[in-house]
Design a protein around this motif. Structure first.
Motif, PDB file in Angstrom:
ATOM      1  N   HIS A 115       0.873  -1.177   0.000  1.00 16.60           N
ATOM      2  CA  HIS A 115       0.000   0.000   0.000  1.00 16.60           C
ATOM      3  C   HIS A 115       0.907   1.223   0.000  1.00 16.60           C
ATOM      4  CE1 HIS A 115      -3.143   2.881   0.772  1.00 16.60           C
ATOM      5  NE2 HIS A 115      -2.524   3.282   1.876  1.00 16.60           N
ATOM      6  N   SER A 116       0.977   1.893  -1.153  1.00 21.54           N
ATOM      7  CA  SER A 116       1.761   3.120  -1.273  1.00 21.54           C
ATOM      8  C   SER A 116       0.802   4.309  -1.214  1.00 21.54           C
ATOM      9  CB  SER A 116       2.542   3.118  -2.594  1.00 21.54           C
ATOM     10  OG  SER A 116       3.444   4.206  -2.640  1.00 21.54           O
ATOM     11  N   THR A 117       1.108   5.266  -0.364  1.00 20.57           N
ATOM     12  CA  THR A 117       0.127   6.289  -0.002  1.00 20.57           C
ATOM     13  C   THR A 117       0.221   7.531  -0.886  1.00 20.57           C
ATOM     14  OG1 THR A 117       1.427   7.650   1.554  1.00 20.57           O
ATOM     15  CG2 THR A 117       0.568   5.540   2.359  1.00 20.57           C
ATOM     16  N   GLY A 118      -0.791   8.373  -0.761  1.00 26.28           N
ATOM     17  CA  GLY A 118      -0.690   9.735  -1.273  1.00 26.28           C
ATOM     18  C   GLY A 118       0.158  10.560  -0.318  1.00 26.28           C
ATOM     19  N   HIS A 119       0.203  11.870  -0.567  1.00 28.39           N
ATOM     20  CA  HIS A 119       1.023  12.747   0.271  1.00 28.39           C
ATOM     21  C   HIS A 119       0.422  12.785   1.677  1.00 28.39           C
ATOM     22  CE1 HIS A 119       3.752  16.541   0.148  1.00 28.39           C
ATOM     23  NE2 HIS A 119       3.891  15.872   1.269  1.00 28.39           N
ATOM     24  N   SER A 120       1.136  12.223   2.615  1.00 26.87           N
ATOM     25  CA  SER A 120       0.573  11.880   3.922  1.00 26.87           C
ATOM     26  C   SER A 120       0.581  13.046   4.909  1.00 26.87           C
ATOM     27  CB  SER A 120       1.354  10.698   4.510  1.00 26.87           C
ATOM     28  OG  SER A 120       0.922  10.416   5.811  1.00 26.87           O
ATOM     29  N   PHE A 121      -0.422  13.016   5.771  1.00 21.28           N
ATOM     30  CA  PHE A 121      -0.565  13.945   6.888  1.00 21.28           C
ATOM     31  C   PHE A 121       0.278  13.515   8.088  1.00 21.28           C
ATOM     32  CE2 PHE A 121      -3.107  14.315  10.868  1.00 21.28           C
ATOM     33  CZ  PHE A 121      -3.059  15.684  11.055  1.00 21.28           C
ATOM     34  N   LEU A 122       0.792  12.292   8.063  1.00 18.50           N
ATOM     35  CA  LEU A 122       1.445  11.712   9.239  1.00 18.50           C
ATOM     36  C   LEU A 122       2.634  12.531   9.751  1.00 18.50           C
ATOM     37  CD1 LEU A 122       1.221   9.384  11.207  1.00 18.50           C
ATOM     38  CD2 LEU A 122       2.446   7.940   9.590  1.00 18.50           C
ATOM     39  N   PRO A 123       3.545  13.031   8.893  1.00 18.52           N
ATOM     40  CA  PRO A 123       4.638  13.851   9.437  1.00 18.52           C
ATOM     41  C   PRO A 123       4.139  15.106  10.157  1.00 18.52           C
ATOM     42  CG  PRO A 123       5.137  13.164   7.202  1.00 18.52           C
ATOM     43  CD  PRO A 123       3.703  12.802   7.451  1.00 18.52           C
ATOM     44  N   ASP A 124       3.047  15.697   9.664  1.00 15.40           N
ATOM     45  CA  ASP A 124       2.478  16.874  10.331  1.00 15.40           C
ATOM     46  C   ASP A 124       1.932  16.503  11.710  1.00 15.40           C
ATOM     47  OD1 ASP A 124       2.545  18.837   7.961  1.00 15.40           O
ATOM     48  OD2 ASP A 124       1.462  17.136   7.139  1.00 15.40           O
ATOM     49  N   LEU A 125       1.316  15.328  11.786  1.00 20.52           N
ATOM     50  CA  LEU A 125       0.781  14.870  13.067  1.00 20.52           C
ATOM     51  C   LEU A 125       1.898  14.695  14.089  1.00 20.52           C
ATOM     52  CD1 LEU A 125      -1.608  13.771  14.741  1.00 20.52           C
ATOM     53  CD2 LEU A 125      -1.174  11.528  13.714  1.00 20.52           C
ATOM     54  N   LEU A 126       2.978  14.049  13.676  1.00 19.60           N
ATOM     55  CA  LEU A 126       4.111  13.847  14.586  1.00 19.60           C
ATOM     56  C   LEU A 126       4.733  15.177  14.997  1.00 19.60           C
ATOM     57  CD1 LEU A 126       5.700  10.781  12.806  1.00 19.60           C
ATOM     58  CD2 LEU A 126       4.857  10.807  15.156  1.00 19.60           C
ATOM     59  N   PHE A 127       4.860  16.082  14.027  1.00 16.31           N
ATOM     60  CA  PHE A 127       5.417  17.403  14.339  1.00 16.31           C
ATOM     61  C   PHE A 127       4.548  18.123  15.368  1.00 16.31           C
ATOM     62  CE2 PHE A 127       5.741  21.968  13.686  1.00 16.31           C
ATOM     63  CZ  PHE A 127       7.110  22.168  13.705  1.00 16.31           C
ATOM     64  N   SER A 128       3.230  18.032  15.215  1.00 12.55           N
ATOM     65  CA  SER A 128       2.319  18.719  16.137  1.00 12.55           C
ATOM     66  C   SER A 128       2.442  18.170  17.549  1.00 12.55           C
ATOM     67  CB  SER A 128       0.870  18.575  15.648  1.00 12.55           C
ATOM     68  OG  SER A 128       0.706  19.203  14.410  1.00 12.55           O
ATOM     69  N   ILE A 129       2.555  16.849  17.669  1.00 11.84           N
ATOM     70  CA  ILE A 129       2.691  16.246  18.997  1.00 11.84           C
ATOM     71  C   ILE A 129       4.020  16.647  19.636  1.00 11.84           C
ATOM     72  CG2 ILE A 129       2.821  14.079  20.288  1.00 11.84           C
ATOM     73  CD1 ILE A 129       1.028  12.844  18.136  1.00 11.84           C
ATOM     74  N   LYS A 130       5.103  16.607  18.825  1.00 18.76           N
ATOM     75  CA  LYS A 130       6.411  17.028  19.347  1.00 18.76           C
ATOM     76  C   LYS A 130       6.374  18.491  19.774  1.00 18.76           C
ATOM     77  CE  LYS A 130       9.632  13.816  19.389  1.00 18.76           C
ATOM     78  NZ  LYS A 130      10.409  13.526  20.615  1.00 18.76           N
ATOM     79  N   ASN A 131       5.715  19.313  18.990  1.00 16.99           N
ATOM     80  CA  ASN A 131       5.616  20.739  19.290  1.00 16.99           C
ATOM     81  C   ASN A 131       4.877  20.957  20.616  1.00 16.99           C
ATOM     82  OD1 ASN A 131       6.133  23.482  18.488  1.00 16.99           O
ATOM     83  ND2 ASN A 131       3.951  23.671  18.040  1.00 16.99           N
ATOM     84  N   MET A 132       3.819  20.192  20.814  1.00 18.03           N
ATOM     85  CA  MET A 132       3.090  20.282  22.084  1.00 18.03           C
ATOM     86  C   MET A 132       3.967  19.836  23.249  1.00 18.03           C
ATOM     87  SD  MET A 132      -0.869  19.162  21.408  1.00 18.03           S
ATOM     88  CE  MET A 132      -0.511  17.632  20.565  1.00 18.03           C
TER      89      MET A 132
END
Length: 267
Positions: free
Chosen positions: A29-46
């Motif tokens: 399963h190869s994805t489209g342009h994923s939101f996942l890096p943004d999610l990780l960045f947001s959690i780290k930022n918090m």
């Protein structure tokens, strides 16, 4: 056990095409342009900015969350391999990924002659009046401009807050820190002109058994909402792999301004 690999790199360099081809393999399963890096960045930022966390830090608990984000995100995909397309090669994202990835980090980085990337964006400008670069240009105070329309739009395309610049900076940092050797650079022109050879190279890098792909009659895989960009940025030819004709001509001042950036990509 499911394994996770990654695709990153320049826009207009075959990202959607590559994922479309890879998805012919039922094990992938190869994805489209994923939101996942943004999610990780947001959690780290918090984490970094939360007084509550600083007051009562629970690092082990939070690490459990980080380490399970990728597997949980793709829990419903019953395949052997997830190939995640995202902004993974930025210095911040790659450091986070190396700490939380379920298996060894392997990233295919798609590159393309920077002048071809610019011409591809200008073609989108010409064909789509509502394209976001056109809107940014229209919002400018034109009485302050000292470059013509094309050069001004190219400067907007290549601006420091844009995705091309982010990817160029990220690849530059990987080279500078001698980290690029761990990843696989794929030139868009190789993908288009020699798709079978290029796919085999990618499979060997990921250490996945080779698969016989078709390079005609593609199924349109991804349901992007490209209306937010004002142009179909992720549309793939469904009949064959072919480099679209581009009649955009770049004047010498633009070529001289940006051609040196290819040194970052093709050293």
């Amino acid at each position: 056990m499911k394994q996770y690999f990654y695709i990153s790199g320049l826009p207009r360099s075959g990202n959607t095409l590559l994922s479309t081809i890879l998805n012919q393999n039922p094990d992938i399963h190869s994805t489209g342009h994923s939101f996942l890096p943004d999610l990780l960045f947001s959690i780290k930022n918090m984490q970094y900015n939360s007084d509550r966390f600083k007051n009562y830090p629970c690092h082990n608990n939070l690490n459990n969350v980080y380490k399970n984000i990728i597997p949980n995100y793709y829990k419903e995909h019953n395949v052997k391999y997830i190939i995640e397309r995202g902004d993974w090669i930025t210095p911040f994202n790659i450091n986070v990924l190396k700490k939380i990835a379920p298996n060894k980090v392997k990233i295919v980085i798609l590159i393309r002659d920077i002048l071809e990337v610019i011409k591809s964006f200008l073609k989108l400008c010409n064909d789509n009046p509502e394209f976001y670069i056109n809107k940014e240009y229209n919002y400018l105070d034109h009485t302050t401009l000292f470059t013509d329309e094309t050069e001004t739009k190219v400067d907007l395309i290549m601006a420091k807050d844009k995705y091309i610049n982010t990817m160029l900076y990220s690849i530059h940092q990987l080279r500078k820190n001698n980290l690029l050797k761990d990843f696989l650079l794929i030139d868009y022109n190789d993908l288009v002109k020699q798709p079978e050879i290029t796919l085999n190279k990618i499979y060997n890098y990921y250490e996945i058994d080779l698969f016989k792909h078709s390079f005609q009659n593609f199924k349109e895989e991804f349901k992007y909402n490209d209306s937010i960009f004002g142009a179909l940025m992720h549309k793939v030819r469904t009949d064959e792999i072919k480099k679209d004709d581009n009649d955009i001509i770049l004047f010498e001042n633009i070529i001289n301004k940006y051609k040196h950036l290819n040194n970052i990509l093709f050293q």
